[in-house]
Design an enzyme around this catalytic site. Structure first.
Site, PDB file in Angstrom:
ATOM      1  CD  GLU A 133      -2.929  -0.960   0.037  1.00  0.00           C
ATOM      2  OE1 GLU A 133      -3.015   0.104  -0.607  1.00  0.00           O
ATOM      3  OE2 GLU A 133      -3.559  -1.978  -0.276  1.00  0.00           O
TER       4      GLU A 133
ATOM      5  CB  CYS B 174      -1.933   6.886   1.813  1.00  0.00           C
ATOM      6  SG  CYS B 174      -2.905   5.858   2.873  1.00  0.00           S
TER       7      CYS B 174
HETATM    8  P1  NAD Z   1       8.788   4.781   3.882  1.00  0.00           P
HETATM    9  O1  NAD Z   1       8.600   4.054   2.613  1.00  0.00           O
HETATM   10  O2  NAD Z   1       9.966   5.639   4.025  1.00  0.00           O
HETATM   11  O3  NAD Z   1       8.901   3.737   5.092  1.00  0.00           O
HETATM   12  C1  NAD Z   1       7.895   2.776   5.336  1.00  0.00           C
HETATM   13  C2  NAD Z   1       8.530   1.620   6.089  1.00  0.00           C
HETATM   14  O4  NAD Z   1       9.450   0.956   5.234  1.00  0.00           O
HETATM   15  C3  NAD Z   1       9.329   2.044   7.328  1.00  0.00           C
HETATM   16  O5  NAD Z   1       9.123   1.109   8.360  1.00  0.00           O
HETATM   17  C4  NAD Z   1      10.766   1.997   6.821  1.00  0.00           C
HETATM   18  O6  NAD Z   1      11.709   1.809   7.858  1.00  0.00           O
HETATM   19  C5  NAD Z   1      10.706   0.795   5.893  1.00  0.00           C
HETATM   20  N1  NAD Z   1      11.778   0.736   4.891  1.00  0.00           N
HETATM   21  C6  NAD Z   1      12.490   1.745   4.376  1.00  0.00           C
HETATM   22  N2  NAD Z   1      13.406   1.264   3.488  1.00  0.00           N
HETATM   23  C7  NAD Z   1      13.232  -0.079   3.437  1.00  0.00           C
HETATM   24  C8  NAD Z   1      13.861  -1.128   2.711  1.00  0.00           C
HETATM   25  N3  NAD Z   1      14.854  -0.901   1.843  1.00  0.00           N
HETATM   26  N4  NAD Z   1      13.414  -2.396   2.893  1.00  0.00           N
HETATM   27  C9  NAD Z   1      12.414  -2.657   3.751  1.00  0.00           C
HETATM   28  N5  NAD Z   1      11.801  -1.693   4.490  1.00  0.00           N
HETATM   29  C10 NAD Z   1      12.197  -0.419   4.327  1.00  0.00           C
HETATM   30  O7  NAD Z   1       7.437   5.559   4.163  1.00  0.00           O
HETATM   31  P2  NAD Z   1       7.069   6.470   5.432  1.00  0.00           P
HETATM   32  O8  NAD Z   1       7.849   7.737   5.288  1.00  0.00           O
HETATM   33  O9  NAD Z   1       7.172   5.729   6.715  1.00  0.00           O
HETATM   34  O10 NAD Z   1       5.506   6.712   5.212  1.00  0.00           O
HETATM   35  C11 NAD Z   1       5.008   7.702   4.364  1.00  0.00           C
HETATM   36  C12 NAD Z   1       4.565   7.129   3.049  1.00  0.00           C
HETATM   37  O11 NAD Z   1       3.659   6.045   3.261  1.00  0.00           O
HETATM   38  C13 NAD Z   1       3.809   8.091   2.173  1.00  0.00           C
HETATM   39  O12 NAD Z   1       4.377   8.090   0.885  1.00  0.00           O
HETATM   40  C14 NAD Z   1       2.376   7.552   2.117  1.00  0.00           C
HETATM   41  O13 NAD Z   1       1.699   7.803   0.958  1.00  0.00           O
HETATM   42  C15 NAD Z   1       2.546   6.122   2.372  1.00  0.00           C
HETATM   43  N6  NAD Z   1       1.364   5.538   3.019  1.00  0.00           N
HETATM   44  C16 NAD Z   1       0.535   4.768   2.273  1.00  0.00           C
HETATM   45  C17 NAD Z   1      -0.597   4.206   2.838  1.00  0.00           C
HETATM   46  C18 NAD Z   1      -1.506   3.330   2.022  1.00  0.00           C
HETATM   47  O14 NAD Z   1      -2.226   2.545   2.613  1.00  0.00           O
HETATM   48  N7  NAD Z   1      -1.516   3.406   0.718  1.00  0.00           N
HETATM   49  C19 NAD Z   1      -0.880   4.421   4.174  1.00  0.00           C
HETATM   50  C20 NAD Z   1      -0.021   5.222   4.913  1.00  0.00           C
HETATM   51  C21 NAD Z   1       1.123   5.766   4.323  1.00  0.00           C
END
Ligand code: NAD
Length: 483
Positions: free
Chosen positions: A253, A287
């Protein structure tokens, strides 16, 4: 345990034991950056591998446990979360920065989700069919996938983990949960409740630390059969490439650029309410935020004038202050990104209506005023996800033009329309290229017993939530028997 003691020493939970990490991290209160909310243990690759091994060894026992046992565990977790929603909501507001009522509601939602999946554990679906061959019986049953890696973002630090962990456990999987680095206290508080719910050691594990190290270890490990991820598009795409290459099940997501269409026949006040709520509440860090307001020409100027007026009275402040409607931005780097977006929008010629300034408040925090632009469809601010309190208005000639603009995006999470026309509402519901539609409602704000997710660049894999969660957290087996 008293609230004040909660976050100070958040440890890893691996194989039924609380462990220190390899290093220590800190989370701050974005409403008052002088306040440390949590000191937490950060794991490395080898500690994450210990959790994976524990989860793999514990899974069969849990997978073969009775549905009643799984239901009881989930019900207990849900009851405790609900009973402590005020205390946990305060923790969430302090660590993530959403307002206290929003935070308490999110915690309550997490509790409801565990209760919902307690019921679903008893209703694991299956089918029995007549065979095409005489005397043969056919059935289709669902079994756990195995070990599930859960990688969560910071913006819903209780509800999103809940809607992944609860179905994973309900259907007999074991779990390794990695919260986002900005919200370790929320992840730890949830894990602490789960740790007391009579699960066999190793079935649930909490591993905190960096995405690149802890998250990537989960994604790379051949012992993790499924990865459920919510976060940014860039990270999601990287995860997909690695995990799909080793044939793991993947559910992503990611972002959104959700349109809210307002037709000239809409109830103007209701439409402005939807826009205000959808674009700016939770500081726009959703999101499902309505970041593109697509307004039919006949009502465009009146809508913009009224929205601007209502924005002027929004109260931005400390997340736990009673009067606050919009809390701070989550951290300095997101605030810097938001301010860079304001500059980009101005530089590319979007007309600045209001907001986008840094705000001073009695406590030092990441405060900014909600911003509104009149943009063109080709402007980056109208195309790319911002993830902050910044929205833009696009002018539409008529309904058909509005629908075309709504679909002119690489994203496809949620789309809303404000109208009193049943014909247009029905047409929009059918033709919006998204996973969720809203009529006379904000694009943000969903139920937990129905599917959540999108199309196009927003999502990948089966939907989350409701009974549709079974698609991801189970695998089907077809059985034939000659009777
Ligand atoms: P992010 O992608 O930076 O991080 C999300 C998670 O992924 C964190 O726990 C992070 O530590 C982990 N991560 C980072 N690099 C990784 C890797 N290489 N391998 C595995 N895991 C890794 O996102 P964020 O800054 O925490 O959240 C904001 C983003 O999330 C926004 O872009 C938003 O649109 C999205 N979001 C989407 C939804 C949805 O349901 N569509 C819901 C909430 C947030």
């Amino acid at each position: 345990m008293k609230f004040g003691e909660l976050p100070q020493n958040a440890r890893q939970y691996i194989n039924g034991r609380w462990d220190t990490g390899v290093t220590t991290g800190i989370s701050h209160n974005p409403s008052d950056t002088r306040e440390v909310v949590a000191e937490y243990a950060r794991a490395d690759r080898s500690q994450t591998e210990l959790a994976i091994r524990a989860a793999a060894e514990a899974q069969p026992q849990w997978g073969y446990s009775t549905p009643q046992r799984r239901a009881d565990v989930l019900d207990q977790i849900g009851s405790e979360i609900l009973a402590r929603k005020a205390e946990l909501g305060l923790l969430l507001a302090r660590e993530e920065g959403k307002t206290l009522p929003e935070a308490v509601a999110e915690v309550a939602r997490a509790g409801q989700i565990f209760k919902f999946f307690a019921g679903e554990a008893l209703r694991t679906p299956g089918e029995s069919l007549a065979s095409i061959r005489p005397g043969v019986h056919v059935d289709v049953s669902r079994e756990p996938v195995g070990v599930v890696g859960i990688i969560a973002p910071w913006n819903f630090p209780m509800a999103i983990p809940a809607w992944k962990i609860a179905p994973a456990l309900a259907y007999g999987n074991s779990v390794i949960f990695k919260p986002a680095e900005l919200v370790p206290a929320c992840g730890w508080a949830l894990a602490e409740i789960i740790s007391r719910a009579a699960l066999p050691a190793g079935v649930f594990n909490l591993v905190m630390g960096s995405g690149r190290e802890v998250g990537q270890t989960l994604v790379d490990s051949p012992r993790v059969q499924a990865i459920s991820f919510t976060g940014s598009v860039a990270t999601g795409e990287r995860i997909l490439q690695t995990a799909a290459a080793r044939r793991a099940k993947v559910q992503l997501e990611m972002g959104g650029k959700n349109p809210l269409v307002v037709l000239a026949d809409a109830d103007l006040e209701q439409a402005v309410d939807c826009a205000l709520q959808g674009a700016y509440f939770s500081t726009g860090q959703r999101c499902t935020a309505s970041s593109r307001l697509i307004i039919e020409a006949g009502v465009h100027d009146a809508f913009v004038a009224r929205l601007r007026q209502r924005m002027a009275s929004l109260k931005v402040g400390h997340a736990v202050d009673r009067d606050t409607q919009i809390g701070p931005v989550v951290d300095q780097s997101q605030l810097d990104e938001n301010l860079a977006w304001i500059a980009t929008a101005k530089a590319e010629g979007a007309e600045h209506v209001v907001g986008g300034e840094l705000l001073k408040r009695p406590t030092p925090g990441h405060y900014m005023s909600p911003a509104l632009f009149l943009a063109k469809p080709e402007h980056r601010v109208a195309r790319e996800e911002v993830f902050g309190p910044i929205a833009c208005v696009l002018r539409a000639d008529n309904y058909e033009h509005a629908l075309a603009l709504a679909n002119d995006t690489p994203f496809g999470l949620c789309a809303g329309i404000c109208t009193t026309s049943l014909k247009h509402a029905m047409h929009f519901k059918r033709h919006a290229e998204v996973g969720m539609t809203m009529v006379n409602l904000p694009t943000a704000g969903v139920d937990y017993h129905v599917p959540f997710g999108g199309r196009k660049g927003s999502s990948y894999g089966p939907r989350e939530q409701g009974r549709y969660a079974a698609e991801f957290y189970t695998t089907v087996k077809t059985g034939y028997m000659l009777a």
